[in-house]
Write a protein that holds these residues in place. Structure first.
Motif, short mmCIF file in Angstrom:
data_model
loop_
_atom_site.label_atom_id
_atom_site.label_comp_id
_atom_site.label_asym_id
_atom_site.label_seq_id
_atom_site.Cartn_x
_atom_site.Cartn_y
_atom_site.Cartn_z
N GLY A 197 -13.70 -11.05 2.31
CA GLY A 197 -13.10 -12.27 2.86
C GLY A 197 -13.09 -12.28 4.38
N PHE A 198 -12.65 -11.19 4.98
CA PHE A 198 -12.63 -11.13 6.44
C PHE A 198 -14.04 -10.99 7.01
CE2 PHE A 198 -8.07 -10.52 6.07
CZ PHE A 198 -7.61 -11.22 7.17
N GLY A 199 -14.96 -10.44 6.19
CA GLY A 199 -16.36 -10.40 6.61
C GLY A 199 -16.94 -11.80 6.71
N ILE A 200 -16.64 -12.64 5.72
CA ILE A 200 -17.09 -14.05 5.76
C ILE A 200 -16.43 -14.76 6.93
CG2 ILE A 200 -16.97 -16.26 4.54
CD1 ILE A 200 -17.16 -14.64 1.91
N PHE A 201 -15.15 -14.50 7.15
CA PHE A 201 -14.41 -15.12 8.24
C PHE A 201 -15.05 -14.76 9.59
CE2 PHE A 201 -10.61 -15.30 11.08
CZ PHE A 201 -10.27 -16.63 10.86
N TYR A 202 -15.41 -13.48 9.76
CA TYR A 202 -16.05 -13.04 11.01
C TYR A 202 -17.43 -13.68 11.17
CZ TYR A 202 -17.73 -9.87 14.67
OH TYR A 202 -18.23 -9.36 15.84
N MET A 203 -18.12 -13.88 10.04
CA MET A 203 -19.42 -14.54 10.09
C MET A 203 -19.26 -15.98 10.56
SD MET A 203 -22.18 -15.12 7.00
CE MET A 203 -21.14 -16.32 6.16
N MET A 204 -18.20 -16.66 10.10
CA MET A 204 -17.93 -18.03 10.52
C MET A 204 -17.68 -18.10 12.03
SD MET A 204 -18.20 -20.06 7.97
CE MET A 204 -17.85 -20.45 6.25
N VAL A 205 -17.01 -17.08 12.57
CA VAL A 205 -16.78 -17.01 14.02
C VAL A 205 -18.11 -17.06 14.76
CG1 VAL A 205 -16.01 -15.50 15.89
CG2 VAL A 205 -14.60 -15.75 13.85
N ASN A 206 -19.06 -16.28 14.30
CA ASN A 206 -20.35 -16.19 15.00
C ASN A 206 -21.24 -17.39 14.74
OD1 ASN A 206 -20.64 -13.43 16.44
ND2 ASN A 206 -19.64 -12.93 14.52
N ILE A 207 -21.13 -18.00 13.56
CA ILE A 207 -21.90 -19.23 13.32
C ILE A 207 -21.41 -20.32 14.26
CG2 ILE A 207 -22.36 -21.07 11.67
CD1 ILE A 207 -22.32 -18.95 9.46
N GLY A 208 -20.09 -20.49 14.36
CA GLY A 208 -19.54 -21.46 15.29
C GLY A 208 -19.88 -21.13 16.73
#
Length: 491
Positions: A148-159
């Protein structure tokens, strides 16, 4: 193999609506933030005839460094406020502050007003930060929190990748004002999401007053940092963040001043006109923010691969190796005015970042006493705060003295006794460059090369890489004196 696939998809299905809402809001908030922050140094110091504010690098360093430092300190208080008034109200307040702040920031021009309004934006961002991660924490458990936090961190970098990429085209084709409107519009989407879709469930009532809760939070942080093992680690990490921040604070203006991105654009166009056009924002030279954006792009593409190899290493060994690689990368970016080396340096730096940043939280957990893991994790923001504050002087005072093209040119014409007008609204920075080149009997390209050869503006890399080297040595000593003895006892 089929069991692994079922397990993975089973975990993915376990994420409920609140998790995906928080992840989407994080992506949009980072889109807005980095869409502005990646070009902010260029906007603040840019020539007024191109829509920039024409501020000095010292003023730029203060605006970006001090305000962002405050942003990372405020969650200590805004997190407590969010727990007290509820996540939904906190998000609405955050988005109203961000929307209005981003819009007004595009309307003001003086140093004082830009500082104040950017601080206004920072308060909004600080209201958002603890809430987004808090929602993810509430919507995950031991079985799915890592992913879950891995996906969240990925969203940070996509944005963080989408924002600067769009800003490059917007500022080139439509002007700087669209950057601020983009940020305000994207946050407006977040406001609509939280109003229509987010429902706060199972909220725990806190009987403490806000002042009591803040006091309690400060006492807990103090309890953690009294542990010398943790406090020394946090001080060491200040070095990493000070070095890391140069990517956004200093490198864009260094590229603008010294790197021939037109030659880089033409070389890329021979391979792929589409990529060259995307990286130039429709212009004839690669924009600094697009080069810096290769960092986020690399993380999106390669984080999982790097993380796989890091899993096989000791935490501290991974961090030391990451520091070493990042220092090499950042050194290369500031060592030369060749755009291809800039790209190489940024991508090398990204590998170091991918090894270091995600490992830091795990490293804190390694030295945390049993039962105090969350308390120790709460200190994560402290080195980020201090790293941003120290960056104020590297990106501001030091850059202006050693590496600012305008400052060095003014020194040269003064040494030659050449009379030059003061820079004003009617006689801009670009006018100064053109007039100075004419009086020196050079083209602007020749003048830039002359200043480079005689004043060595790239020597700032000594300081930036030096910070990294000191950090590496300190971490090696820390490992031998603190971590290895602890590991030996556990064995």
């Amino acid at each position: 193999m089929s069991t692994d696939k079922k397990s993975f998809f089973g975990v993915m299905k376990s994420f409920k609506g609140g998790f995906w809402i928080a992840s989407t809001m994080e992506l949009l908030e980072r889109w807005a933030w980095y869409g502005l922050f990646a070009v902010l140094a260029l906007y603040l110091t840019g020539s007024t005839d191109e829509g920039g504010l024409g501020l000095s690098h010292i003023e730029k360093g203060q605006i970006m460094g001090i305000v962002t430092a405050i942003l990372y300190l405020l969650p200590l208080f805004t997190g407590v406020i969010a727990d007290k008034i509820g996540y939904k109200k906190s998000l609405i307040i955050a988005y109203v502050l961000l929307i209005s702040g981003y819009y007004v920031m595009g309307e003001v021009q003086s140093y004082a007003m830009v500082f104040i309004v950017f601080l206004w934006v920072a308060v909004g961002a600080a209201m958002f930060k603890p809430v987004a991660s808090g929602i993810v924490a509430k919507n995950t458990d031991e079985s799915n929190s890592v992913l879950g936090f891995g996906i969240f961190y990925m969203m940070v970098n996509i944005g963080g990748f989408i924002g600067p990429a769009l800003s490059s085209t917007l500022r080139t084709q439509f002007g700087w004002k669209l950057i601020f409107l983009q940020a305000a519009t994207v946050i407006t989407l977040n406001l609509v999401i939280v109003l229509l879709l987010y429902k706060e469930k199972d909220r725990e009532k806190n009987t403490e007053t806000i002042s009591e809760a803040i006091k309690s939070s400060l006492l807990k942080i103090w309890e953690a940092v009294k542990d010398s093992r943790l406090s020394v680690l946090l001080i060491i990490m200040v070095g990493f963040w000070t070095m890391f921040n140069q990517l956004f604070y200093t490198l864009p203006t260094f590229i603008e001043d010294w790197v021939n991105t037109k030659a880089l654009h033409d070389s890329i166009a021979q391979i792929s006109p589409w990529i060259a056009n995307a990286m130039s924002g429709g212009g004839d030279s690669v924009k600094p923010e697009m080069l810096v954006n290769l960092d986020a792009g690399s993380i999106i593409l390669f984080q999982l691969i790097v993380s796989y190899f890091v899993l096989k290493m000791r935490h501290v060994s991974a961090m030391i190796t990451g520091f070493f690689i990042a220092a090499i990368g950042i050194g290369i970016t500031f060592y030369t005015g060749n755009g291809f080396y800039t790209i190489l340096g940024i991508m090398i730096f990204a590998i170091g970042e991918m090894m270091t940043n995600p490992t830091f939280s795990s490293f804190i957990a390694l030295i945390s006493p049993k039962g105090k893991e969350a308390l120790y994790q709460g200190t994560y923001f402290l080195p980020v705060f201090l790293g941003n504050f120290l960056t104020t002087f590297v990106s501001g005072n030091l850059y202006e003295a050693w590496s600012d093209k305008l400052s060095l040119l003014q020194l040269e014409v003064a040494n030659r006794g050449i009379a030059m007008p003061e820079i004003t609204q009617t006689f801009t920075k670009n006018d100064y460059f053109a007039t100075a080149a004419e009086k020196l009997g050079m083209t602007q390209t020749e003048m830039t090369q002359f200043i480079w050869d005689n004043y060595n503006p790239n020597r700032i890399w000594y300081v930036i890489v030096g910070i990294g080297v000191i950090t590496i040595l300190a971490l090696i000593i820390y490992d031998r004196m603190v971590i290895r003895p602890k590991e030996a006892k556990l064995k």
